[in-house]
Every structure is written in C-alpha cells, then in structure tokens.
Design a protein around this motif. Structure first.
Motif, PDB file in Angstrom:
ATOM      1  N   PHE A  80       0.805  -1.217   0.000  1.00  0.00           N
ATOM      2  CA  PHE A  80       0.000   0.000   0.000  1.00  0.00           C
ATOM      3  C   PHE A  80       0.842   1.273   0.000  1.00  0.00           C
ATOM      4  CE2 PHE A  80      -3.032  -3.106   1.666  1.00  0.00           C
ATOM      5  CZ  PHE A  80      -4.165  -2.796   0.921  1.00  0.00           C
ATOM      6  N   PHE A  81       2.116   1.193  -0.386  1.00  0.00           N
ATOM      7  CA  PHE A  81       2.900   2.422  -0.419  1.00  0.00           C
ATOM      8  C   PHE A  81       2.407   3.320  -1.558  1.00  0.00           C
ATOM      9  CE2 PHE A  81       5.360   0.005  -3.572  1.00  0.00           C
ATOM     10  CZ  PHE A  81       5.626   0.976  -4.528  1.00  0.00           C
ATOM     11  N   ASP A  82       2.566   4.630  -1.379  1.00  0.00           N
ATOM     12  CA  ASP A  82       2.107   5.596  -2.376  1.00  0.00           C
ATOM     13  C   ASP A  82       3.112   6.738  -2.429  1.00  0.00           C
ATOM     14  OD1 ASP A  82       0.840   7.340  -4.055  1.00  0.00           O
ATOM     15  OD2 ASP A  82      -1.092   7.321  -3.000  1.00  0.00           O
ATOM     16  N   VAL A  88       2.993   3.458  -7.048  1.00  0.00           N
ATOM     17  CA  VAL A  88       2.193   3.013  -5.907  1.00  0.00           C
ATOM     18  C   VAL A  88       2.330   1.505  -5.780  1.00  0.00           C
ATOM     19  CG1 VAL A  88       0.540   4.909  -6.064  1.00  0.00           C
ATOM     20  CG2 VAL A  88       0.117   2.800  -7.332  1.00  0.00           C
ATOM     21  N   GLY A  89       1.908   0.981  -4.627  1.00  0.00           N
ATOM     22  CA  GLY A  89       2.041  -0.442  -4.357  1.00  0.00           C
ATOM     23  C   GLY A  89       1.094  -1.295  -5.191  1.00  0.00           C
ATOM     24  N   LEU A  90       1.359  -2.592  -5.151  1.00  0.00           N
ATOM     25  CA  LEU A  90       0.554  -3.516  -5.941  1.00  0.00           C
ATOM     26  C   LEU A  90      -0.907  -3.545  -5.497  1.00  0.00           C
ATOM     27  CD1 LEU A  90       2.877  -6.591  -6.544  1.00  0.00           C
ATOM     28  CD2 LEU A  90       1.872  -5.097  -8.258  1.00  0.00           C
ATOM     29  N   GLY A 241      -2.256  -3.998 -15.099  1.00  0.00           N
ATOM     30  CA  GLY A 241      -1.806  -4.257 -16.471  1.00  0.00           C
ATOM     31  C   GLY A 241      -0.669  -3.341 -16.870  1.00  0.00           C
ATOM     32  N   PHE A 242      -0.812  -2.053 -16.585  1.00  0.00           N
ATOM     33  CA  PHE A 242       0.259  -1.119 -16.910  1.00  0.00           C
ATOM     34  C   PHE A 242       1.491  -1.375 -16.057  1.00  0.00           C
ATOM     35  CE2 PHE A 242       2.475   2.968 -16.306  1.00  0.00           C
ATOM     36  CZ  PHE A 242       2.866   3.182 -17.616  1.00  0.00           C
ATOM     37  N   PHE A 243       1.282  -1.826 -14.799  1.00  0.00           N
ATOM     38  CA  PHE A 243       2.419  -2.165 -13.948  1.00  0.00           C
ATOM     39  C   PHE A 243       3.261  -3.263 -14.591  1.00  0.00           C
ATOM     40  CE2 PHE A 243       4.333  -4.941 -10.790  1.00  0.00           C
ATOM     41  CZ  PHE A 243       5.047  -4.052 -10.001  1.00  0.00           C
TER      42      PHE A 243
END
Length: 288
Positions: A80-82, A88-90, A241-243
């Motif tokens: 949950f990191f931002d 940002v996190g997964l 998807g973009f990640f």
C-alpha cells in the motif's frame, strides 16, 4: 419420589470408548477440508519446486521462486505504499483495475441479462440479433480499444467499454438459453394463476433461468479481468496491467512474475465470489 423420577435423575455414564459428540462432528469437517485443500497445496508445492530447480540452473532465462521473492520483497512487504503518480504499491494497482472491472462488468450484467431475456423470449429478436451477436463476440478485446479511445477521448471510460463489450456476450448467450429452456409447465402455471409480466419475470423466469445466467456471469467476470489487464498495458496510468508493461520496459522480470501471481489469485477469487453468489441464489443448482 416416583421410581421413574429417580431413574431420570441418575446420569448414566458414557459408553466406554465412545468418542465425544463434538469430536464426531469435527472429523467429517476435517476430512472434507483435507480433501479440498491438500490436493491443490500438493500440486502447488510440486510446481514451485520444479520452478525453483529450473530457475536455479545455470543459464536459466527466468528467475527462481526464491529469487523472485528476494527481488520483489519491497512490493510484497509494502503493498500500500504511495509515492505519488504511478509509483504506488501492488494493492493500489489491483484496486484500480478492480474498480474499472466493477463498472464495466456491472453494465454488462444489466445489459446482458436484459438482452438475453429479450432474445430468449422472442423468436423474432433471436433471428434478428443472434447473427449480430455471433459476429461481434468474435472480435478480440484489444481490437475495440482504438475505437473506444476515438469515441470517448479518455483512457478510463475506454477501458471500461472494453470490459463491457468483452464480458457481455457469454451473459447474453447463457441467459437466452436459460430462458428458452424454461419448462412449459412453468409457463402454463403462470397463465393459470394469471401472473402479469413483471410477476412472471421475477417469480418464474429469473429463478428458472438463474443457473444458466450465473454460468454466463462466471465466464463474463473472467473475461472482464482478462480484458482489463490487456487494455491497461496500452492505456497507461495506475493499474496492474500497466504495472506489468512498465516492469517489462524496466527489465524487472521478478516484478512481472509477482504481478502475474497476484493477477491469477484475484481472478480466482472473482470467480469464486460469483460462484458463491450463484450457489446461494440458485440453492446449489448453478453449474460449477
């Protein structure tokens, strides 16, 4: 005191060697749990072991399971990191994708069930619309993306449209099949007790066709998740998807593998969720 009262007041000793009632109830539950949990865990352990051996061999093109965990531990430990923007996190990536899926899939459910009822009830609608549906459902999901981008001029509604147009076809087809397979006895009873159109829809049509409808909904939610992953690779922004695509451009193979594991788990949970709702609504008569 009567003799019967005296006998009733005496507590009879438990039968020697008889298992307690609580233990008797727990044994079948534990056996059922073992029968459902142990086989997939054994297969998973076997596959991870093979993956570890192949990935650890000299010259392996892909990292081993332990190397994936080591390389992507920050993503695993801090989902949950931002840091702002797309960094940002997964967990946030998956939630962004699920939000798009929720919108597109919900629209597909409403439109798909309505069109399926129309096609199932009307022979004229079946002859007129079925050929069109059969043509449109063969178009690959990503082929709709340029058209949707041109029409909406925005990536987010374009992705939602791709989800909608991809997942609606199995819902329409399964719903129409379920409507056409309603027994004639049900229709005759509805005529005898003089149900109006709305009452017939809620009390006869939907309950009778529900197993077919939920089979289509399960296929549709799987297609929705597939479509959003592919669409997000092209539209960019926050999303799993973009990640994956961004990790590929950065040569972060371990991050890609971790994301694929998450994608598979979320897809499985979505299917189980729709199946559970279908099982509850249809009282265990839905397929799967």
């Amino acid at each position: 005191m009567k003799q019967t009262d005296t006998l009733a007041a005496v507590r009879l000793p438990a039968t020697p060697g008889a298992p307690p009632a609580r233990h008797t109830r727990m044994v079948p539950a534990l056996r059922s749990l073992a029968a459902h949990v142990l086989p997939p865990l054994a297969i998973l352990a076997l596959l991870v072991g093979i993956w570890e051996i192949l990935g650890s061999s000299p010259g392996a093109a892909l990292p081993s399971a332990s190397r994936v965990i080591e390389d992507s531990w920050e993503l695993i430990a801090n989902p949950f990191f931002d840091n702002g923007g797309n960094d940002v996190g997964l967990a946030w990536q998956i939630l962004a994708s699920l939000e798009r899926v929720a919108y597109g899939y919900s629209l597909a459910v409403v439109a798909g069930v309505a069109l399926g009822v129309l096609v199932g009830q009307s022979a004229w609608a079946l002859r007129g619309l079925d050929p069109l549906f059969q043509v449109l459902r063969t178009v690959p999901p990503l082929a709709w993306l340029p058209i949707s981008l041109a029409g909406f001029q925005d990536s987010n509604p374009s992705a939602i449209f791709v989800i909608f147009i991809t997942s609606i076809w199995p819902i329409i087809i399964n719903t129409s099949v379920g409507i056409r397979n309603i027994p004639d006895d049900y229709r005759n009873v509805a005529r005898v007790i003089r149900l109006n159109g709305l009452e017939y829809f809620w009390k006869v049509m939907l309950p009778a066709a529900a197993p077919y409808i939920f089979s289509g909904l399960r296929i549709g939610v799987g297609l929705s998740w597939l479509a959003i992953i592919a669409a997000e690779m092209l539209i960019g922004g926050v999303g799993i998807g973009f990640f994956i695509w961004d990790a590929w451009n950065s040569s972060l193979i371990s991050d890609i593998i971790l994301a694929l594991v998450y994608v598979g788990v979320v897809g499985f949970l979505l299917d189980r969720l729709v199946a559970a709702v279908g099982n509850w609504v249809t009282r265990g008569t839905s397929a799967g």
